[in-house]
Design a protein around this motif. Structure first.
Motif, PDB file in Angstrom:
ATOM      1  N   LYS A 125       0.827  -1.205   0.000  1.00  0.00           N
ATOM      2  CA  LYS A 125       0.000   0.000   0.000  1.00  0.00           C
ATOM      3  C   LYS A 125       0.861   1.255   0.000  1.00  0.00           C
ATOM      4  N   ASP A 126       2.087   1.113   0.517  1.00  0.00           N
ATOM      5  CA  ASP A 126       3.030   2.231   0.579  1.00  0.00           C
ATOM      6  C   ASP A 126       4.395   1.746   0.106  1.00  0.00           C
ATOM      7  N   PRO A 127       5.272   2.673  -0.293  1.00  0.00           N
ATOM      8  CA  PRO A 127       6.615   2.263  -0.697  1.00  0.00           C
ATOM      9  C   PRO A 127       7.338   1.544   0.438  1.00  0.00           C
ATOM     10  N   GLY A 128       8.182   0.588   0.090  1.00  0.00           N
ATOM     11  CA  GLY A 128       8.917  -0.161   1.109  1.00  0.00           C
ATOM     12  C   GLY A 128      10.336  -0.455   0.661  1.00  0.00           C
ATOM     13  N   VAL A 129      11.214  -0.665   1.630  1.00  0.00           N
ATOM     14  CA  VAL A 129      12.624  -0.975   1.359  1.00  0.00           C
ATOM     15  C   VAL A 129      12.833  -2.469   1.527  1.00  0.00           C
ATOM     16  N   TRP A 130      13.466  -3.086   0.578  1.00  0.00           N
ATOM     17  CA  TRP A 130      13.707  -4.528   0.614  1.00  0.00           C
ATOM     18  C   TRP A 130      14.555  -4.904   1.851  1.00  0.00           C
TER      19      TRP A 130
END
Length: 605
Positions: A125-130
């Motif tokens: 739903k929102d940007p995320g960092v791997w």
């Protein structure tokens, strides 16, 4: 056929209807104008910014760098982390198809499975960092991985530079502290910034340690974020896909220059872990001016996953605990300065005092001992007899003179703050509990050997040694020496400070005598295991007995200085809540620390 003419009454009704329609139309247009133009940035009593919120509806932003200042050691080496290359994924419409072969290639580059990547990215739903799912750390990418990922040209991923403030293996964690969300403190302490929009209730602020005490300077002037713009169906907007937003200020973030030595701190923490110190603390101070060179606490904690109910984030170097026989230094100072003991007289130790159930640690007794010999052998009976010649008021006076009852860390006025305390949540020491009778003989005897209600912090203990090394003059130890702009120009300096309360301290003669007695502790007393150290050392041992219901524990202490010929460092170590039958680790830890300091000094010469 002739058309019927409208009556005068009907014309009036038609005219009124037209006027009403016109008024309603003008009202609607005016309202739209007000919303879209005049009040677009402050609509309704709640001050809703419609322009901003219309953009936010299609903008997904991810903070890459908090903009917080750097924390450095005395040699300008970073104590908080730098930046790493990491992979950011953005939520996009499911109608945008990504080739399965590209997903497999990406998973291979990331050294993971396609299933793991899809589980991370599919329902975002929102940007995320791997790598950060479940509170983990971002996965650092090498240059080759970056190039390979960029070559895939996937629509929903981007390799970016991201802050790694608390890297794996980070040192001095309890001293540095952590940042986190605390809406209540934001409202209480930063209401002005909140009102101006510089902070939000969810902004991360310093939660403990230097991150908290220097939060005013460390907060910086803004975050660096990456924004990804989509339409209502989550399709990327042409020309507005990924955009970096960062503050443009050459002076920020600021640099917090500490007095710590990164290499020494690192080696001390490795030694503590090698000796399997479960709970305890170490303080190393520069003997010349009292600066804190190293400060370590165990158990350790993860600043990215802080459990406030677990006390491992607390800095035990600043927490008061029972000192045991190291407190005999205070009693000896009082006895010498008040001249209540003839240095040639002896006190007979038969292992027990004969009242109050008071005993010596050596059950068969030490025999006849002078005060000097009693200090070296840490004889309880000698100090019980000496305490009979002193009052509680005298003992309290000398405890203050040696700084073991007071907050000793650097505090003072700065350009930005009326009162700055560099160290977070430093405890006072304690001589008597609130309802303890101060002049009861049995109480005083237990107090004289650092038991009963006596409490002291490891910092107070090491600073007591610095005080003696300066003929009774007390220092207020710094851990931060200055704050610099990013250009390296000094913004704020914190000068070396003495604790001057206007009262006379321990005399120079008594200070020197106690320092020489500390040498005898190592040559002939309880610290003989230090004879094989790289330097000739001096100090005082202590074992404080603790009771938790029926369970017994002990605190193991050693405080001292080295080298004897030309003192460079004062050190205190405490290993807390050990089993009474456990071997002593305080002396091996003290010896190892002094060897580390000796090697460090040799490298610099």
């Amino acid at each position: 056929m002739r058309e019927r003419q409208l009556s005068a009454a009907e014309k009036r009704r038609m005219f009124i209807i037209l006027i009403i329609i016109l008024i309603v139309f003008i009202g609607i247009v005016s309202k739209l104008f007000w919303i879209q133009v005049a009040a677009s940035e402050n609509y309704s009593s709640r001050g809703v910014n419609l322009v901003k919120n219309s953009v936010l509806q299609r903008q997904k932003a991810l903070v890459l760098d908090s903009g917080r200042g750097e924390i450095l050691d005395r040699h300008m080496q970073p104590l908080t982390g730098g930046t790493i290359k990491a992979l950011v994924a953005f939520p996009i419409s499911k109608s945008i198809k990504v080739d399965r072969r590209q997903i497999d290639q990406l998973a291979h580059i990331l050294r993971t499975s396609s299933e793991a990547w899809l589980a991370f990215s599919s329902n975002m739903k929102d940007p995320g960092v791997w790598g950060t799912s479940g509170g983990g750390k971002p996965v650092a990418l090498c240059k080759q991985q970056e190039e390979q990922i960029n070559g895939l040209q996937l629509p929903n991923v981007k390799v970016v530079e991201i802050e790694d403030r608390y890297p794996i293996g980070m040192i001095a964690r309890q001293l540095i502290g952590f940042i986190g969300q605390n809406p209540d403190r934001v409202m209480q302490e930063y209401s002005a910034e909140l009102e101006r929009g510089k902070l939000s209730l969810t902004s991360k602020i310093g939660g403990s340690g230097l991150e908290k005490t220097f939060d005013f300077w460390l907060r910086g002037v803004g975050e660096t974020s990456i924004s990804y713009f989509t339409d209502a169906t989550k399709k990327p907007l042409p020309g507005l896909d990924a955009r970096m937003i960062a503050p443009d200020n050459v002076f920020y973030p600021l640099k917090l220059v500490t007095t710590l030595d990164l290499t020494v701190q690192q080696q001390i923490e490795l030694l503590m872990d090698k000796l399997q110190i479960r709970e305890g603390a170490v303080v190393v101070q520069d003997a010349a001016q009292g600066d804190i060179v190293a400060m370590a606490s165990r158990p350790n904690f993860d600043p990215l996953q802080v459990n406030l109910s677990n006390n491992n984030w607390s800095n035990f170097a600043l927490k008061a605990t029972a000192p045991g026989s190291i407190f005999k230094t205070v009693v000896a100072a009082a006895a010498l300065d008040e001249k209540v003991v003839d240095l040639k007289e002896t006190f007979n130790c038969e292992g027990a005092l004969g009242k109050y159930g008071f005993t010596c640690w050596r059950r068969d007794g030490h025999g006849p001992l002078t005060l000097e010999e009693g200090y070296a052998q840490s004889c309880n009976i000698v100090f019980a007899n000496v305490m009979q010649r002193l009052t509680s008021a005298q003992l309290e006076s000398y405890a203050h003179k040696l700084g073991v009852l007071d907050e000793v860390g650097w505090s003072g006025k700065t350009d930005a703050k009326e009162l700055l305390r560099q160290l977070d949540s430093e405890d006072n020491g304690q001589l008597f509990a609130a309802h303890t009778p101060h002049d009861d003989e049995g109480v005083l005897m237990q107090t004289a050997i650092g038991q009963r209600d006596v409490m002291m912090t490891p910092l107070q203990a090491s600073n007591m040694i610095v005080t003696l090394l300066h003929d009774g003059n007390r220092f207020s130890p710094r851990v931060v020496q200055e704050i610099r702009y990013q250009t390296d120009r000094v913004m704020e300096a914190f000068p070396v400070k003495k604790l001057d309360d206007g009262k006379k301290g321990v005399s120079a003669a008594t200070s020197r005598k106690l320092l020489s007695w500390m040498q005898e502790v190592v040559t002939d007393g309880t610290g003989q295991a230090l004879k094989g150290a790289k330097w000739k050392l001096a100090g005082k041992s202590g074992t404080a007995q603790l009771k938790y219901g029926k369970q017994e524990k002990v605190n193991q202490w050693f405080v001292g200085y080295g080298p004897v010929q030309s003192p460079k460092y004062a050190v205190s170590v405490v290993i807390k809540n050990t089993d009474p039958i456990e071997s002593n680790k305080a002396i091996p830890l003290f010896k190892g620390i002094m060897d580390i300091l000796a090697e460090s000094l040799n490298r610099r010469q």
